[in-house]
Motif scaffolding. Sequence first.
Motif, PDB file in Angstrom:
ATOM      1  N   PRO A  69       0.818  -1.215   0.000  1.00 39.10           N
ATOM      2  CA  PRO A  69       0.000   0.000   0.000  1.00 39.10           C
ATOM      3  C   PRO A  69       0.849   1.261   0.000  1.00 39.10           C
ATOM      4  O   PRO A  69       1.946   1.293   0.547  1.00 39.10           O
ATOM      5  N   ASP A  70       0.303   2.298  -0.633  1.00 43.05           N
ATOM      6  CA  ASP A  70       0.936   3.620  -0.530  1.00 43.05           C
ATOM      7  C   ASP A  70       0.283   4.449   0.569  1.00 43.05           C
ATOM      8  O   ASP A  70       0.776   5.519   0.922  1.00 43.05           O
ATOM      9  N   LEU A  71      -0.826   3.913   1.135  1.00 41.81           N
ATOM     10  CA  LEU A  71      -1.545   4.615   2.201  1.00 41.81           C
ATOM     11  C   LEU A  71      -2.279   3.596   3.061  1.00 41.81           C
ATOM     12  O   LEU A  71      -2.861   2.646   2.529  1.00 41.81           O
ATOM     13  N   VAL A  72      -2.235   3.805   4.378  1.00 39.31           N
ATOM     14  CA  VAL A  72      -2.996   2.988   5.329  1.00 39.31           C
ATOM     15  C   VAL A  72      -3.836   3.923   6.193  1.00 39.31           C
ATOM     16  O   VAL A  72      -3.312   4.895   6.760  1.00 39.31           O
ATOM     17  N   TRP A  73      -5.118   3.629   6.275  1.00 45.01           N
ATOM     18  CA  TRP A  73      -6.068   4.416   7.090  1.00 45.01           C
ATOM     19  C   TRP A  73      -6.588   3.524   8.198  1.00 45.01           C
ATOM     20  O   TRP A  73      -6.877   2.341   7.980  1.00 45.01           O
ATOM     21  N   ARG A  74      -6.712   4.072   9.396  1.00 50.14           N
ATOM     22  CA  ARG A  74      -7.297   3.315  10.503  1.00 50.14           C
ATOM     23  C   ARG A  74      -8.025   4.272  11.423  1.00 50.14           C
ATOM     24  O   ARG A  74      -7.795   5.491  11.388  1.00 50.14           O
ATOM     25  N   CYS A  75      -8.895   3.714  12.254  1.00 47.66           N
ATOM     26  CA  CYS A  75      -9.602   4.555  13.215  1.00 47.66           C
ATOM     27  C   CYS A  75      -9.843   3.787  14.496  1.00 47.66           C
ATOM     28  O   CYS A  75      -9.950   2.553  14.507  1.00 47.66           O
ATOM     29  N   ARG A  76      -9.915   4.546  15.559  1.00 51.34           N
ATOM     30  CA  ARG A  76     -10.351   4.061  16.863  1.00 51.34           C
ATOM     31  C   ARG A  76     -11.410   5.035  17.349  1.00 51.34           C
ATOM     32  O   ARG A  76     -11.128   6.225  17.522  1.00 51.34           O
ATOM     33  N   GLU A  84       1.435   7.211   5.241  1.00 48.78           N
ATOM     34  CA  GLU A  84       1.718   7.154   3.818  1.00 48.78           C
ATOM     35  C   GLU A  84       3.194   6.898   3.591  1.00 48.78           C
ATOM     36  O   GLU A  84       4.046   7.278   4.390  1.00 48.78           O
ATOM     37  N   GLY A  85       3.485   6.259   2.451  1.00 50.64           N
ATOM     38  CA  GLY A  85       4.866   6.063   2.044  1.00 50.64           C
ATOM     39  C   GLY A  85       5.698   5.341   3.072  1.00 50.64           C
ATOM     40  O   GLY A  85       5.303   4.303   3.621  1.00 50.64           O
ATOM     41  N   GLU A  86       6.876   5.891   3.358  1.00 49.37           N
ATOM     42  CA  GLU A  86       7.797   5.258   4.299  1.00 49.37           C
ATOM     43  C   GLU A  86       7.273   5.246   5.727  1.00 49.37           C
ATOM     44  O   GLU A  86       7.753   4.462   6.553  1.00 49.37           O
ATOM     45  N   ASP A  87       6.319   6.103   6.026  1.00 45.14           N
ATOM     46  CA  ASP A  87       5.750   6.118   7.381  1.00 45.14           C
ATOM     47  C   ASP A  87       4.983   4.828   7.687  1.00 45.14           C
ATOM     48  O   ASP A  87       4.782   4.492   8.857  1.00 45.14           O
ATOM     49  N   ILE A  88       4.552   4.094   6.654  1.00 42.72           N
ATOM     50  CA  ILE A  88       3.799   2.858   6.886  1.00 42.72           C
ATOM     51  C   ILE A  88       4.675   1.832   7.587  1.00 42.72           C
ATOM     52  O   ILE A  88       4.291   1.261   8.611  1.00 42.72           O
ATOM     53  N   GLY A  90       7.323   2.362   9.250  1.00 38.22           N
ATOM     54  CA  GLY A  90       7.724   2.876  10.555  1.00 38.22           C
ATOM     55  C   GLY A  90       6.597   2.986  11.549  1.00 38.22           C
ATOM     56  O   GLY A  90       6.835   3.322  12.720  1.00 38.22           O
ATOM     57  N   GLY A  91       5.354   2.714  11.110  1.00 40.33           N
ATOM     58  CA  GLY A  91       4.211   2.799  12.005  1.00 40.33           C
ATOM     59  C   GLY A  91       3.896   4.208  12.458  1.00 40.33           C
ATOM     60  O   GLY A  91       3.325   4.408  13.535  1.00 40.33           O
ATOM     61  N   ARG A  92       4.240   5.186  11.624  1.00 42.41           N
ATOM     62  CA  ARG A  92       4.012   6.595  11.988  1.00 42.41           C
ATOM     63  C   ARG A  92       2.704   7.071  11.348  1.00 42.41           C
ATOM     64  O   ARG A  92       2.640   7.297  10.136  1.00 42.41           O
ATOM     65  N   PHE A  93       1.684   7.221  12.177  1.00 44.11           N
ATOM     66  CA  PHE A  93       0.369   7.643  11.707  1.00 44.11           C
ATOM     67  C   PHE A  93       0.101   9.083  12.122  1.00 44.11           C
ATOM     68  O   PHE A  93       0.490   9.504  13.215  1.00 44.11           O
ATOM     69  N   THR A  94      -0.580   9.807  11.257  1.00 41.14           N
ATOM     70  CA  THR A  94      -0.936  11.200  11.518  1.00 41.14           C
ATOM     71  C   THR A  94      -2.437  11.303  11.747  1.00 41.14           C
ATOM     72  O   THR A  94      -3.234  10.836  10.910  1.00 41.14           O
ATOM     73  N   THR A  95      -2.826  11.890  12.858  1.00 42.78           N
ATOM     74  CA  THR A  95      -4.251  12.056  13.172  1.00 42.78           C
ATOM     75  C   THR A  95      -4.899  12.993  12.159  1.00 42.78           C
ATOM     76  O   THR A  95      -4.357  14.043  11.813  1.00 42.78           O
ATOM     77  N   GLN A  96      -6.088  12.614  11.705  1.00 42.93           N
ATOM     78  CA  GLN A  96      -6.815  13.397  10.709  1.00 42.93           C
ATOM     79  C   GLN A  96      -7.850  14.304  11.367  1.00 42.93           C
ATOM     80  O   GLN A  96      -8.436  13.945  12.396  1.00 42.93           O
ATOM     81  N   PRO A  97      -8.072  15.479  10.810  1.00 41.61           N
ATOM     82  CA  PRO A  97      -9.095  16.371  11.378  1.00 41.61           C
ATOM     83  C   PRO A  97     -10.493  15.830  11.116  1.00 41.61           C
ATOM     84  O   PRO A  97     -10.724  15.068  10.176  1.00 41.61           O
ATOM     85  N   GLY A  98     -11.442  16.227  11.954  1.00 37.64           N
ATOM     86  CA  GLY A  98     -12.820  15.788  11.786  1.00 37.64           C
ATOM     87  C   GLY A  98     -13.042  14.385  12.300  1.00 37.64           C
ATOM     88  O   GLY A  98     -12.176  13.777  12.924  1.00 37.64           O
ATOM     89  N   GLY A  99     -14.233  13.854  12.017  1.00 29.11           N
ATOM     90  CA  GLY A  99     -14.587  12.529  12.500  1.00 29.11           C
ATOM     91  C   GLY A  99     -14.081  11.425  11.593  1.00 29.11           C
ATOM     92  O   GLY A  99     -13.635  11.664  10.464  1.00 29.11           O
ATOM     93  N   ALA A 100     -14.180  10.191  12.091  1.00 29.42           N
ATOM     94  CA  ALA A 100     -13.665   9.047  11.348  1.00 29.42           C
ATOM     95  C   ALA A 100     -14.436   8.810  10.054  1.00 29.42           C
ATOM     96  O   ALA A 100     -13.842   8.505   9.014  1.00 29.42           O
TER      97      ALA A 100
END
Length: 291
Positions: A69-76, A84-88, A90-100
């Motif tokens: 994948p070039d992108l992984v999305w998840r929610c809790r 995205e990219g190399e962050d996948i 490394g397990g580095r996820f960025t919190t997204q604005p708004g709701g899931a």
Amino acid sequence: MTLEPGFQTFSGIYEAGRAQVVWTRLIDDLETPVSAYLKIGNGRPYAFLFESVEGGAWRGRYSVIALNPDLVWRCRGDVAEIAEGEDIAGGRFTTQPGGALDSLRDLVAASRLDLPPGLPPMAAGVFGALGYDMVRLVERLPKVNPDTMGLPDAVMIRPSVVAVFDGIAQEILLATTVRPSALTAEGAWAAARARLEAVRLDLTAPAPPPAGGTSPEPDRFTTPVSREDYRTIVDRAKAYIAAGDIFQVVPSHRFRAPFPHDPFALYRSLRRTNPSPFLFYLNFGDFQLAG
């Protein structure tokens, strides 16, 4: 390896700033989705197998392996994250604005593209699993069951390569998505070819020895539910049916046993002991789902 569409068509779409797929077709009279997954997906985080049943009175047409994948999305809960990219890796996820749900809608919208006629719809897209607790984002429900595993409520990937097995045409469609970037059209074309060629070469290699091992002995299975407690659950279900509140119920009863083998071996056993029209094996890195 012949790629479609031709470069002239590809470059025109690319220069217009539109996402597209590049694909090739392979003869599939020896490979199965299971053997292919062992070659190209097993042990790779975020590699998924979605399999149609083969054999019996019916034969499913399409099975799919999605990987790299070039992108992984998840929610809790109502909080979504993206890597995205190399962050996948490394397990580095960025919190997204708004709701899931809004974040998921944005992901689906951003991932849409027009597929050429004749390609199966699963040649590109977003793949993954949405957990039952996602319903809490649209309906207020009591939280009566403790979360003992701490897993995400949903995980979705956007694969860079998809292998579609066509059981009728006896072929494998290898497809890769190309999105506009800083690369030139020639560079994007070369990168797409390299992604498909790497998977094609992996498919030509011998399948690794299947991991297996002996199954747990029956007396090693344990359950947190006693016989008396389970009888109470059944009696309660019968009372609901008699009252007309429900007409069907399947009381669950979880059994546990150590399984020190390759998780994919468990999926292979499920295919044999409990087949269904569609089966899946999802590798989320630190946990797997099969069913």
